[in-house]
Design an enzyme around this catalytic site. Structure first.
Site, PDB file in Angstrom:
ATOM      1  N   GLU A   3       4.812   1.599 -10.039  1.00 11.84           N
ATOM      2  CA  GLU A   3       4.718   2.580  -8.964  1.00 11.84           C
ATOM      3  C   GLU A   3       5.874   3.582  -9.091  1.00 11.84           C
ATOM      4  O   GLU A   3       7.042   3.210  -9.037  1.00 11.84           O
ATOM      5  CB  GLU A   3       4.776   1.898  -7.604  1.00 11.84           C
ATOM      6  CG  GLU A   3       4.568   2.858  -6.449  1.00 11.84           C
ATOM      7  CD  GLU A   3       4.540   2.158  -5.107  1.00 11.84           C
ATOM      8  OE1 GLU A   3       3.707   2.543  -4.268  1.00 11.84           O
ATOM      9  OE2 GLU A   3       5.344   1.228  -4.903  1.00 11.84           O
ATOM     10  N   LYS A  26      13.221  -0.541  13.135  1.00 12.99           N
ATOM     11  CA  LYS A  26      14.296  -0.238  12.176  1.00 12.99           C
ATOM     12  C   LYS A  26      13.771   0.816  11.217  1.00 12.99           C
ATOM     13  O   LYS A  26      13.057   0.522  10.270  1.00 12.99           O
ATOM     14  CB  LYS A  26      14.704  -1.503  11.427  1.00 12.99           C
ATOM     15  CG  LYS A  26      16.185  -1.562  10.996  1.00 12.99           C
ATOM     16  CD  LYS A  26      16.602  -0.491  10.024  1.00 12.99           C
ATOM     17  CE  LYS A  26      16.085  -0.784   8.630  1.00 12.99           C
ATOM     18  NZ  LYS A  26      16.562   0.252   7.650  1.00 12.99           N
TER      19      LYS A  26
END
Length: 478
Positions: A381, A173
């Site tokens: 992040e 995927k």
């Protein structure tokens, strides 16, 4: 260029007939309309993978034959390496130079695991009593590989190559932003001669196709690379059906420059550590820890280099940094830059959006000085070309700041003192530590995180363990 789903060695539209657009982030042009898979498409792919896994043809195929199929696949990828690199650049925005390096790594990864296919062995166990006891290493079953948009095919190969070598079957995927190289891989799977169902590609949204894979009772293993937040959700969902799961998640990696380092080499390493692939790297050296006695020198030289990084057409050989992957990602990165300024960090380079011919999702190479450990840009992040520079005084403070994070994916150390390098590498809580280097990868070297950066390993011999079960056999001898 194929844009349908690849299921059971056949190309097909999504069951709903829906598609989604893939946009070139450097030009904002739609480059493809791709089939949008949903739960029914996932069910078809999983059924195909399960039939293949249970079939006599796959179960009785020798490990050496599987290895030969992978070697053939690697050769085919190499023969079309420029096609893959061009697609990667068009869908992701990174430079063609970077994409071509990564496609070379894909070839290396597939060949590495092709070589492992006939070397998966068990052990004879020295048990008490009149028994012969031994172990068998058997494939875990049907594997769902869910991969991100930053290194679309490279990270995919970290998963499907060892899974196929181990004897598993795979549903890949890809991220919605970057499905095209995964679909091109489907073409080569056919050409290489893999049986129907061994390798399938279902493109579509993570909340629909990805979630359907995680919940599907016939999927035995999830291998996921992506954000820590999404990984936590997948882990909870996978627990409902007792799926094995490997998670390679986010990072806020420290890159540490000691005063005794080769400063010029360290600055080049710091630049590579954060600005390679536009900073869209989970292991990016986004926190640069600099010993105070060389801080000013490092900041001056590093900010000067950052200002010279040329933004432009990623296909142009003179371009040094491409576009971030999407408008949404550009806005996210710019939001963090604003947060850094608002919280008192000193912007010394970059900090702005840019365009090329009025188009594209570009962000300048950005450097912040005077960053404190508690600031948002030091803790979260960003996943973009934004570097936070922090000072430290001595070894112990460097260790403390380096480990003061929820993450533990990677770290860099720059010093000419061998004892210091080894001692620091031991003390840092991270899955990979580079010494006098940054962003070095090889198919033979395992990669993965500590703490909130996940668990399990991609690459290396260790990755195979994630796709194998151990069966113990006892044979009575009397």
């Amino acid at each position: 260029m194929k844009t349908q789903l690849f299921i059971n060695n056949e190309w097909c539209d999504s069951s709903s007939g829906e598609t989604f657009s893939v946009i070139n982030p450097a030009t904002e042009e739609v480059i493809a309309e791709v089939a949008k898979g949903d739960a029914s498409d996932v069910d078809a792919a999983v059924s195909a993978a399960r039939r293949c896994f249970d079939s006599d043809g796959w179960q009785e195929m020798s490990n050496r034959k599987r290895g030969s199929l992978l070697f053939r696949l690697a050769d085919l990828v190499k023969s079309r390496i420029n096609d893959f690199a061009t697609l990667e650049t068009q869908q992701n925005g990174k430079t063609f130079f970077e994409s071509r390096i990564e496609m070379g790594m894909v070839v290396q990864n597939i060949r590495y695991y092709a070589g492992w296919a006939d070397k998966i062995v068990g052990e004879t166990l020295p048990v008490d009593g009149p028994f012969l006891s031994y172990t068998l290493r058997e494939p875990v079953g049907v594997v769902a590989a869910i991969v991100p948009w930053n290194f679309p095919l490279n990270i995919a190969s970290w998963k499907f190559a060892p899974a196929l070598a181990a004897g598993c079957t795979v549903i890949l995927k890809p991220a919605s932003e970057t499905p095209l190289t995964a679909l091109l891989m489907g073409e080569l799977i056919l050409e290489a001669g893999f049986p129907p169902g061994a390798f399938n590609v279902v493109s579509g949204g993570g909340s629909v196709a990805g979630s359907a894979l995680v919940h599907h009772p016939e999927v035995d293993k999830i291998s996921f690379t992506g954000s820590t937040e999404v990984g936590r959700g997948l882990m909870a969902e996978a627990a409902l059906t007792n799926k094995r799961i490997t998670l390679e998640l986010g990072g806020k990696s420290p890159n540490i420059i000691f005063a005794d380092a080769d400063i010029d080499a360290a600055i080049r390493g710091a630049q590579n550590g954060i600005f390679y692939s536009k900073g869209e790297v989970c292991a990016a050296g986004s926190r640069l820890l600099v010993q105070s006695s060389v801080h000013d020198q490092v900041i001056e030289k590093l900010s000067s280099r950052a200002k010279k990084l040329t933004l432009g057409d990623p296909m142009d050989k003179n371009t040094r940094m491409g576009a971030v992957v999407s408008k949404q990602q550009q806005e996210s990165v710019l939001g963090y830059i604003k947060r850094g300024i608002d919280e008192g960090a000193k912007l010394v380079a970059g900090g702005h959006a840019q365009s090329v011919n009025g188009k594209g999702f570009f962000v300048e190479a950005t450097v912040f000085d005077d960053v404190k450990p508690e600031m948002t840009i030091s803790r979260e992040e960003i996943f973009g070309p934004v570097l936070s520079v922090l000072k430290f005084e001595d070894f112990d403070e460097g260790v403390q700041i380096a480990n003061d994070t929820q993450y533990g994916l990677a770290a860099g150390i720059w010093t000419q003192d061998v004892k210091k390098a080894h001692t620091m590498a031991k003390k840092i809580r991270a899955g990979t530590v580079w010494v006098n280097a940054y962003n070095a990868y090889d198919a033979a070297a395992s990669f993965g995180g500590f703490k909130a950066s996940g668990f399990g390993r991609d690459l290396g011999r260790e990755a195979l363990d994630g796709f194998l079960e151990t069966k113990t056999v006892w044979v009575a001898l009397s």
